[in-house]
Design an enzyme around this catalytic site. Structure first.
Site, PDB file in Angstrom:
ATOM      1  N   ASP A 241       2.817   4.858   1.834  1.00  0.00           N
ATOM      2  CA  ASP A 241       2.830   4.089   3.044  1.00  0.00           C
ATOM      3  C   ASP A 241       3.706   3.347   3.490  1.00  0.00           C
ATOM      4  O   ASP A 241       4.724   2.969   2.467  1.00  0.00           O
ATOM      5  CB  ASP A 241       1.372   3.080   3.039  1.00  0.00           C
TER       6      ASP A 241
ATOM      7  N   GLU B 246       0.056   0.756  -0.515  1.00  0.00           N
ATOM      8  CA  GLU B 246       0.563  -0.277  -1.371  1.00  0.00           C
ATOM      9  C   GLU B 246       1.186  -1.526  -0.761  1.00  0.00           C
ATOM     10  O   GLU B 246       1.309  -2.468  -1.418  1.00  0.00           O
ATOM     11  CB  GLU B 246       1.928   0.615  -2.033  1.00  0.00           C
ATOM     12  N   GLU B 247       1.289  -1.292   0.343  1.00  0.00           N
ATOM     13  CA  GLU B 247       1.860  -2.714   1.150  1.00  0.00           C
ATOM     14  C   GLU B 247       0.970  -3.455   1.706  1.00  0.00           C
ATOM     15  O   GLU B 247       1.303  -4.485   2.679  1.00  0.00           O
ATOM     16  CB  GLU B 247       2.596  -2.115   2.355  1.00  0.00           C
TER      17      GLU B 247
ATOM     18  N   HIS C  39      11.187  -3.772   3.888  1.00  0.00           N
ATOM     19  CA  HIS C  39      10.310  -4.500   4.911  1.00  0.00           C
ATOM     20  C   HIS C  39      11.254  -4.947   6.278  1.00  0.00           C
ATOM     21  O   HIS C  39      10.573  -5.882   6.874  1.00  0.00           O
ATOM     22  CB  HIS C  39       9.641  -5.480   4.592  1.00  0.00           C
TER      23      HIS C  39
ATOM     24  N   HIS D   9       4.611   5.438  -3.566  1.00  0.00           N
ATOM     25  CA  HIS D   9       3.414   5.218  -2.478  1.00  0.00           C
ATOM     26  C   HIS D   9       4.095   5.688  -1.234  1.00  0.00           C
ATOM     27  O   HIS D   9       5.119   5.897  -0.734  1.00  0.00           O
ATOM     28  CB  HIS D   9       3.099   3.665  -2.184  1.00  0.00           C
TER      29      HIS D   9
ATOM     30  N   ASP E 228      11.999   1.746   1.284  1.00  0.00           N
ATOM     31  CA  ASP E 228      10.736   1.627   0.739  1.00  0.00           C
ATOM     32  C   ASP E 228       9.794   2.388   1.207  1.00  0.00           C
ATOM     33  O   ASP E 228       9.004   1.956   2.296  1.00  0.00           O
ATOM     34  CB  ASP E 228      10.667  -0.056   0.935  1.00  0.00           C
TER      35      ASP E 228
ATOM     36  N   GLU F 264      10.299   3.012  -6.810  1.00  0.00           N
ATOM     37  CA  GLU F 264      10.561   1.785  -5.732  1.00  0.00           C
ATOM     38  C   GLU F 264      11.999   1.645  -5.512  1.00  0.00           C
ATOM     39  O   GLU F 264      12.669   2.070  -6.476  1.00  0.00           O
ATOM     40  CB  GLU F 264       9.886   0.669  -6.295  1.00  0.00           C
TER      41      GLU F 264
END
Lengths: 353, 353
Positions: free
Chosen positions: A73, A127-128, A330, A71, A97, A156
């Protein structure tokens, strides 16, 4: 601003360049444009776009096709851009990530002009955030043919380990009911919160399964994630809702998992609120075995739910494998090891060259 | 609009007149003005006013002084004004709770020019809303001398029964703590909701006391009135709060009651959030005994918390006694029996003439 991605540069430098293009969920356009433009310069690939998701495919007529996905984003910024390098570590939002994984995939797309298997590269948005906006989910509905393949690698962060399949998840409300009364005359009522005691007993006594599926050991869990009840400070509550989350191994379908929860809470009112199926690791497929040989390490079970489940729903076995550290995802101080990115690129090249 | 209250008319007609003066909590001025004006025409009374609360007193130098009190406000209207009579029943907002009682008190104020005991009549505002705005509480702070007496009768609806004292109330949070973790790897956390099981066990096993105080049997209760816990649908909760409400008999002080709750939940984190003391019925006082003889019936314990506790805090034993039906209070179809209002007036006159 338009960014040009030079896919011939070192994978670490490419990661930094991608990290510095902000792409918080819902704002991936600039990065998606850059990825599309870079891929369209590669004559061995067919490039398609749906919103801010880009899909590029070889069409060599190989016996097998693999999908490499990531992903574009990130979670919201936390004062952690632009990126910076300290020794072997690249710091910044999205480093782990999962822009390191995206950079590896882009490097492969440019380098592998005649891979041993046909390859589909998927770069997707959103995705987030809430599942319904997920770009891979959108592609799986609008263009499932773009995602077809014999095996998929979702890049990932896994710290360079192969994480097979994923556990499923479902949430259910276990509801106890009573009868309201003024709390000064509580014996005229029936207390629904008190009635939740056996629900908590069941949860405390529950023994989670650790089943082995396709050679990997999973670890289930059944937990209360919320409890709520109460009308007012002077009223006996007439309803109490315990929300439980069951994380289940890929030897169970979503329906099996629901049946299990219904059985565990037999006699109680059970209302299922959401759920997502598990995905088998699929490591028994020859193309997967070749992948494991090439990248090395001992595959382990993926316990969290991930987008590999979307591939699984399309009949494509999938694993998570990427250079980032999942524990840093994150976090404000997110970073990735430049050496691990290079290791990951090397392993993937070994597999597909 | 200004309303004139004719205190010589029949108590039922007076009730209807008062009911038809809207006086939802916070909007008692018109009714308070009318009550003040009517009382000021009576030369045997000294009249004081504080906001929309009116206090009128005889000053005959009698050996005993009794207080007769009622609130002027009502809950919000529900399409139930103006009042209407059907047979023996007067319908309308505030008929039962508690303008019938207010009408009786006003009739007594006019009729008893030389009562056997000195009498203080208290008409107050804002009883039906948050405690901090309660007019009787305000008077107890600003003019406690106005409320002095040997015994008080609060003319709240009791269906013509004497309800002695009131139970106290306290609320406490029983808190369990855990450790957050992703619910896909729940064994890294400690589930605070699961940890609330023994709290619910204690509540289910709790046996409420039925103590006899000053000859009346009370009925305690310890109940969860709320439970809350949960962070997100995929997180092991790190806190669960069970809010309990303990209704305690007047043989316990508020401090005794808190100590009891701490003991019951020994080993748990207990946080007291609010509380109000109980009030003894005080029926062993001679003036109370004379009251019971005059109005008749078997006194019973008041289980809910009422403003008699405010009198109790001033050292004035108090009972609830009024013509309304407490079960009709706050209901759209609220009514009062005209015969019961007259019975109540007769009993009070017998006691004080």
């Amino acid at each position: 601003m338009s960014t040009r991605l030079d896919l011939t540069q070192d994978v670490g430098a490419l990661t930094a360049l991608i990290v510095d293009v902000e792409s918080v969920s819902g704002h991936e356009k600039e990065l998606a444009d850059a990825v599309e433009e870079a891929l369209r310069t590669l004559p061995h690939l067919t490039v398609d776009r749906d919103g801010d998701s880009i899909v590029a495919r070889t069409g060599l007529g190989r016996a097998e096709r693999v999908v490499i996905a990531g992903h574009l984003d990130t979670v919201p910024l936390a004062g952690n851009l632009p990126s910076r390098v300290e020794g072997d570590l690249l710091y910044g939002c999205g480093t782990s990530d999962m822009k390191a994984g995206v950079a590896v995939a882009l490097k492969l797309a440019a380098a592998l002009q005649a891979p041993s298997r046909d390859v589909t590269y998927v770069f997707y948005d959103c995705e987030e955030i809430e599942a319904e906006r997920n770009g891979l989910l959108r592609l799986s509905r609008s263009h499932p043919d773009w995602l077809a393949g014999d095996f998929a690698v979702l890049m990932e962060p896994t710290d360079g380990m192969i994480e097979g399949g994923c556990q499923g998840t479902l949430r259910a409300q276990i509801i106890t009911r009573g009868k309201r009364a003024h709390s000064a005359r509580s014996w005229f009522g029936v207390n629904a919160v008190h009635a939740a005691q056996p629900v908590l007993e069941i949860l405390n006594a529950y023994e989670a399964r650790l089943p082995v599926v396709d050679g990997l050991e999973y670890h289930e869990g059944l937990n209360a994630v919320a409890i709520t009840g109460g009308v007012a400070g002077n009223v006996i509550p007439d309803e109490c809702v315990v929300t439980v989350n069951y994380r289940f191994a890929p030897d169970l379908s979503l329906e099996d998992a629901q049946a299990h929860v219904s059985e565990v809470f037999r006699g109680f009112e059970v209302r299922f609120t959401d759920g997502a199926p598990a995905a088998r690791p699929g490591l028994n497929h020859p193309v997967a075995a070749a992948f494991v040989d090439a990248v090395g390490g001992e595959p382990r079970a993926k316990l969290g739910w991930t987008d590999v489940s979307l591939f699984s729903s399309l009949g494509v076995p999938a694993v998570n494998y990427g250079p980032g550290d999942p524990n840093l995802a994150h976090q404000q101080g997110e970073f990735v090891s430049l050496e691990k990115i290079a290791d990951c690129e090397r392993g993937m090249l070994d597999w597909l060259a």
